[in-house]
Enzyme design. Structure first.
Site, mmCIF file in Angstrom:
data_model
loop_
_atom_site.group_PDB
_atom_site.id
_atom_site.type_symbol
_atom_site.label_atom_id
_atom_site.label_comp_id
_atom_site.label_asym_id
_atom_site.label_seq_id
_atom_site.Cartn_x
_atom_site.Cartn_y
_atom_site.Cartn_z
ATOM 1 N N VAL A 61 0.968 -1.601 -0.034
ATOM 2 C CA VAL A 61 -0.372 -0.189 -0.001
ATOM 3 C C VAL A 61 0.789 1.300 0.341
ATOM 4 C CG1 VAL A 61 -1.437 0.908 1.199
ATOM 5 C CG2 VAL A 61 -2.034 -1.150 1.360
ATOM 6 N N ASP A 72 11.410 2.646 6.051
ATOM 7 C CA ASP A 72 10.681 1.134 6.107
ATOM 8 C C ASP A 72 12.356 0.672 6.154
ATOM 9 O OD1 ASP A 72 10.056 -1.388 5.862
ATOM 10 O OD2 ASP A 72 8.426 -0.666 4.712
ATOM 11 N N ALA A 116 -3.838 2.196 8.110
ATOM 12 C CA ALA A 116 -3.118 1.435 8.466
ATOM 13 C C ALA A 116 -3.829 0.355 9.882
ATOM 14 C CB ALA A 116 -1.552 1.378 8.675
ATOM 15 N N ARG A 117 -3.580 1.228 10.585
ATOM 16 C CA ARG A 117 -3.805 -0.001 11.654
ATOM 17 C C ARG A 117 -3.776 1.333 13.332
ATOM 18 N NH1 ARG A 117 -6.161 -2.957 8.905
ATOM 19 N NH2 ARG A 117 -6.367 -5.309 8.841
ATOM 20 N N ASP A 147 -8.737 6.619 9.267
ATOM 21 C CA ASP A 147 -9.934 5.213 8.734
ATOM 22 C C ASP A 147 -9.751 3.918 10.029
ATOM 23 O OD1 ASP A 147 -11.260 4.072 7.028
ATOM 24 O OD2 ASP A 147 -9.309 2.653 6.313
ATOM 25 N N GLU A 204 -12.412 -0.579 17.560
ATOM 26 C CA GLU A 204 -13.307 0.180 16.538
ATOM 27 C C GLU A 204 -14.404 -0.719 16.961
ATOM 28 O OE1 GLU A 204 -11.496 -0.934 12.866
ATOM 29 O OE2 GLU A 204 -10.400 0.034 12.784
ATOM 30 N N HIS A 228 -13.023 2.498 8.618
ATOM 31 C CA HIS A 228 -12.168 1.748 8.032
ATOM 32 C C HIS A 228 -12.594 1.462 6.751
ATOM 33 C CE1 HIS A 228 -9.040 -2.173 9.607
ATOM 34 N NE2 HIS A 228 -9.673 -2.233 8.317
ATOM 35 N N LEU A 229 -12.510 2.342 5.789
ATOM 36 C CA LEU A 229 -12.997 2.280 4.568
ATOM 37 C C LEU A 229 -11.829 1.813 3.781
ATOM 38 C CD1 LEU A 229 -16.145 4.723 3.885
ATOM 39 C CD2 LEU A 229 -16.431 2.975 4.297
ATOM 40 N N GLY A 230 -10.827 1.873 4.175
ATOM 41 C CA GLY A 230 -9.584 1.246 2.798
ATOM 42 C C GLY A 230 -9.905 0.783 1.908
ATOM 43 N N ALA A 231 -10.108 -0.915 2.586
ATOM 44 C CA ALA A 231 -10.316 -1.882 1.533
ATOM 45 C C ALA A 231 -11.906 -1.277 0.524
ATOM 46 C CB ALA A 231 -10.736 -2.740 1.925
HETATM 47 N N1 LIG Z 1 -8.106 0.455 6.690
HETATM 48 C C1 LIG Z 1 -7.444 -0.659 5.449
HETATM 49 O O1 LIG Z 1 -9.005 -0.966 5.073
HETATM 50 C C2 LIG Z 1 -7.060 -0.805 4.972
HETATM 51 C C3 LIG Z 1 -5.440 -1.681 5.501
HETATM 52 N N2 LIG Z 1 -4.515 -2.252 4.884
HETATM 53 C C4 LIG Z 1 -3.090 -2.229 6.321
HETATM 54 O O2 LIG Z 1 -2.187 -1.136 5.373
HETATM 55 C C5 LIG Z 1 -1.069 -1.880 5.790
HETATM 56 C C6 LIG Z 1 -0.198 -2.188 5.011
HETATM 57 O O3 LIG Z 1 -1.018 -2.851 4.353
HETATM 58 P P1 LIG Z 1 0.760 -3.464 3.176
HETATM 59 O O4 LIG Z 1 0.627 -2.801 2.430
HETATM 60 O O5 LIG Z 1 -0.827 -4.739 2.093
HETATM 61 O O6 LIG Z 1 1.471 -5.325 4.269
HETATM 62 P P2 LIG Z 1 2.634 -4.498 3.497
HETATM 63 O O7 LIG Z 1 3.306 -5.970 4.259
HETATM 64 O O8 LIG Z 1 3.070 -5.420 1.995
HETATM 65 O O9 LIG Z 1 3.465 -3.736 3.126
HETATM 66 C C7 LIG Z 1 3.925 -3.506 5.646
HETATM 67 C C8 LIG Z 1 5.199 -2.505 5.064
HETATM 68 O O10 LIG Z 1 5.782 -2.169 6.460
HETATM 69 C C9 LIG Z 1 6.971 -2.232 6.605
HETATM 70 N N3 LIG Z 1 7.954 -2.770 8.335
HETATM 71 C C10 LIG Z 1 7.156 -3.429 9.480
HETATM 72 N N4 LIG Z 1 7.260 -3.013 9.918
HETATM 73 C C11 LIG Z 1 7.429 -1.391 9.816
HETATM 74 C C12 LIG Z 1 7.957 -0.540 10.971
HETATM 75 N N5 LIG Z 1 8.430 -0.822 11.968
HETATM 76 N N6 LIG Z 1 8.236 0.792 10.150
HETATM 77 C C13 LIG Z 1 7.991 0.664 8.963
HETATM 78 N N7 LIG Z 1 8.114 -0.111 8.016
HETATM 79 C C14 LIG Z 1 7.506 -0.915 9.080
HETATM 80 C C15 LIG Z 1 7.154 -3.837 6.045
HETATM 81 O O11 LIG Z 1 8.321 -3.658 6.327
HETATM 82 C C16 LIG Z 1 5.658 -3.203 4.715
HETATM 83 O O12 LIG Z 1 7.236 -3.022 3.281
HETATM 84 C C17 LIG Z 1 -1.343 -3.273 7.011
HETATM 85 O O13 LIG Z 1 -1.850 -2.730 8.214
HETATM 86 C C18 LIG Z 1 -3.345 -3.609 6.666
HETATM 87 O O14 LIG Z 1 -3.639 -4.225 7.293
HETATM 88 C C19 LIG Z 1 -4.355 -2.979 4.392
HETATM 89 C C20 LIG Z 1 -5.903 -2.213 2.840
HETATM 90 C C21 LIG Z 1 -6.667 -2.175 3.945
HETATM 91 O O1 LIG Z 2 -6.910 -5.348 4.534
HETATM 92 C C1 LIG Z 2 -6.810 -4.856 5.576
HETATM 93 O O2 LIG Z 2 -6.001 -5.222 6.402
HETATM 94 C C2 LIG Z 2 -7.914 -4.089 6.217
HETATM 95 O O3 LIG Z 2 -8.338 -3.030 6.665
HETATM 96 C C3 LIG Z 2 -9.057 -3.868 5.297
HETATM 97 O O4 LIG Z 2 -10.152 -4.783 6.432
HETATM 98 P P1 LIG Z 2 -11.711 -5.114 5.909
HETATM 99 O O5 LIG Z 2 -11.523 -6.085 5.203
HETATM 100 O O6 LIG Z 2 -12.227 -3.918 5.252
HETATM 101 O O7 LIG Z 2 -12.826 -5.332 7.342
#
Ligand SMILES: NC(=O)C1=CN([C@@H]2O[C@H](COP(=O)(O)OP(=O)(O)OC[C@H]3O[C@@H](n4cnc5c(N)ncnc54)[C@H](O)[C@@H]3O)[C@@H](O)[C@H]2O)C=CC1
Ligand SMILES: O=C(O)C(=O)COP(=O)(O)O
Length: 595
Positions: free
Chosen positions: A204, A224, A284-285, A309, A314, A333-336
């Site tokens: 992301v 990162d 993110a979280r 988000d 939550e 929490h609308l990211g996805a």
């Molecule tokens: N709000 C939402 O609906 C959504 C939220 N997310 C969240 O977004 C985040 C990222 O997802 P992706 O990019 O798919 O995961 P990913 O695993 O591809 O990327 C995460 C990155 O964070 C880095 N990382 C790990 N520890 C770290 C630290 N201490 N400091 C800085 N960077 C660090 C990793 O090296 C990695 O490059 C996750 O927490 C995921 O749950 C993802 C999709 C939708």
């Molecule tokens: O994929 C993620 O990490 C998300 O945060 C998406 O969450 P959701 O499936 O929309 O409840």
């Protein structure tokens, strides 16, 4: 050599874990007459235990229709949204698979309540911080996620929030709808000339960075510690240190996972190192921000605005001070949540869950090693060998048990051989004889460790095209049910290879044998003298037991081991006749059916 599941190998290719004696229950009252029964091998899934013909798949959060349709072709889908923790524990008892998103908490209690029936948890999305992974592993339950289908959606939401924040879109909209026209109140800030700092440069984060350059940010930097500088460079992004990131960023977009290391990483200390007037966007979280510290930073003007988000809890509590603030924009929490992402995620997770239920290796396994397809393909013939040798070796152990397992791989690959799968199968072969545990690739190392079983691996060079020329398993014990099984290293040892695609036993202790590791195997030790082979054959023939193959190994001092493959299992009465045959000093039998 690689390490896996916390077990470490030294540079000499050793794998270390704890050590203690593994005790076996005696299985024969007469120490000379060894009847060792092995339960027949079940179909041997690599990851999950076999699910019923039509598994029950419990879906506890809204999943896209294409995914539901795919799941329905393979099992009975039960949709049950909004369950309480108690209701989930109740429903889980009849589920083989569980599909969740971010709202369902899959706790230790859930795994316990499933009583081993739950084979796979599918997270229809990325973050698995709502799943107790340690508990899943302990229960041999595979966790898979859908890591790619919502990446763009999350990145787009991040960009939407950056823009909304800089131009007060949400606040101004609310104001107009409240009948006001407050043009000077909602003067924003321009993106042009600012620095976008991406915290977490993964899937992301890198998509946000890519889009950020197009928005006109003067520079896009990223923090990162695990990211590739080459990838960053290719996107025109500069990877910087934590301190540099905090000092340089104007807009911080958070994209790291929630881990023990990132929990509350944005705290008072962090905010104090930022430029006054920084803006924070979190898709993110929630847990990566200390929410109370963010309130203080907003009050102090260090952080000018935030767009959130995600929240620590939550939905956030009604009195969460962040939610009511004008300088904070919130989304639930609308990211996805785009139509496209939800469709994609539903299919991605359905495919992963279905393949896991079939016992196949899931590419998106979270709590099992990902064994690449090419590694899997070349190791597949040796999987049955590893399992069969593990079974054979443990059946030769006496009642005092054994302390450790030495696995020796004769391979042209040397230390580059990826042994995770084979090691898991050896452990499965051993442990399933002596415990009720359901051992699979997910939990093999953990179960071995929990039983205090030390696994030591080494490789010896070998010639040839095959990835493995032979495999030897030696158990740390000289207490055996068949003394001929003791090798030169004073351990109970068996060795084998693959011929064609079938596993073969090639050595027991110091005796060379040559027999297919399949079905029922009878081992006898005797003085090499005329009549012994025919006497054993006669005893078996009298009972109508067919010998399908035979191999005899004789030492220079006339000590011989005969290995016989039998078409059916002899009765106790037949076996009782063997010690009375002239020349026979001991025998052992085991049943081994390798699929
Ligand atoms: N709000 C939402 O609906 C959504 C939220 N997310 C969240 O977004 C985040 C990222 O997802 P992706 O990019 O798919 O995961 P990913 O695993 O591809 O990327 C995460 C990155 O964070 C880095 N990382 C790990 N520890 C770290 C630290 N201490 N400091 C800085 N960077 C660090 C990793 O090296 C990695 O490059 C996750 O927490 C995921 O749950 C993802 C999709 C939708
Ligand atoms: O994929 C993620 O990490 C998300 O945060 C998406 O969450 P959701 O499936 O929309 O409840």
């Amino acid at each position: 050599m690689q390490s896996w599941n916390g077990q470490e190998r030294s540079s000499r290719g050793r794998l270390a874990s704890t050590s203690s004696q593994v005790r076996l229950a005696p299985v024969a009252s007469n120490p000379r007459v060894t009847l060792i029964r092995a339960s027949r091998l079940q179909a041997m899934p690599v990851v999950a235990v076999m699910a019923p013909e039509r598994p029950t798949i419990l879906v506890t959060e809204k999943l896209g229709e294409p995914g539901i349709e795919l799941l329905s072709q393979h099992g009975d889908v039960e949709k049950a949204y909004g369950l309480t923790p108690e209701e989930l524990c109740e429903r889980i008892a009849t589920a083989d698979a569980l599909i969740i998103r971010s709202a369902t908490q899959v706790t230790k209690e859930v795994f316990e309540a499933s009583k081993g029936r739950l084979k796979v948890v599918g997270r229809a999305g990325v973050g698995v911080d709502n799943v107790d992974l340690a508990s899943a592993t302990e229960h041999g339950c595979l966790v898979v996620n859908a890591p790619t289908a919502n990446t763009v959606a999350a990145a787009e939401h991040g960009i939407a929030l950056i823009c909304a924040l800089s131009r007060n879109v949400a606040q101004a909209d609310a104001s107009v709808k409240a009948g006001k026209w407050e043009r000077s109140k909602y003067v924003g800030v321009s993106i042009v000339g600012k620095t976008l700092c991406v915290m977490g440069f993964g899937k992301v984060g890198s998509e946000v960075a890519r889009r950020g350059t197009g928005l006109g940010f003067a520079s896009v930097i990223a923090y990162d510690p695990y990211a590739s500088a080459v990838k960053a460079q290719a996107l025109g992004v500069k990877l910087v240190s934590w301190e540099e990131a905090l000092a340089q960023g104007d807009f911080f977009s958070l994209h790291m996972p929630m881990t023990p290391q990132t929990k509350g990483i944005f705290n008072d200390d962090t905010f104090s190192k930022m430029k006054k007037g920084a803006r924070i966007i979190n898709v993110a979280r929630g847990g990566v921000i200390d929410e109370a510290a963010l309130v203080r930073a907003l009050d102090a003007g260090i952080v000018a605005q935030a767009a959130l988000d995600v929240f620590q809890k939550e939905p956030p509590a009604a009195d969460n001070p962040l939610v009511g603030r004008e300088d904070v924009v919130c989304t639930p929490h609308l990211g996805a949540s785009t139509a496209e992402a939800q469709e994609g995620v539903s299919v991605e997770i359905a495919e992963a869950v279905v393949s896991a239920l079939k016992g196949e290796l899931a590419a998106t396994a979270v709590n099992a090693p990902m064994v690449p397809a090419e590694v899997l393909a070349e190791l597949q013939p040796f999987v049955a060998l590893a399992l069969g040798l593990g079974r054979a070796a443990v059946q030769l152990v006496g009642s005092h048990g054994f302390t450790d397992v030495h696995i020796t791989y004769a391979t042209p690959r040397g230390d580059d051989l990826d042994t995770r799968l084979l090691r898991a199968m050896v452990i499965k072969g051993i442990l399933e004889q002596i415990t009720t545990a359901n051992v699979n690739l997910v939990n093999a190392d953990l179960l071995a460790k929990n039983r205090g079983l030390r696994i030591i691996e080494s490789t010896v060079p070998a010639e040839g095209k095959d990835v493995l020329s032979s495999l030897r398993i030696a158990l740390g014990s000289s207490d055996t049910r068949f003394s001929a099984a003791i090798g030169k290293d004073k351990r109970i040892s068996v060795m084998g290879t693959v011929k064609g695609s079938a596993p073969y036993l090639t050595r027991i202790g110091t005796f060379d044998v040559d027999l297919s590791l399949d079905g029922i195997i009878l081992l006898t030790r005797q003085k090499d003298q005329p009549g012994v082979i025919s006497a054993v054959s006669m005893v078996l023939a009298e009972e109508g037991i067919n010998i399908s193959f035979m191999s005899v190994s004789v030492t220079p001092d006339n000590d011989a081991v005969m290995a016989l493959g039998l078409d059916q299992e002899p009765t106790q009465e037949v076996l009782a006749k063997l010690p009375n045959l002239k020349g026979i000093t001991e025998f052992a039998m085991f049943s081994e059916k390798v699929l």
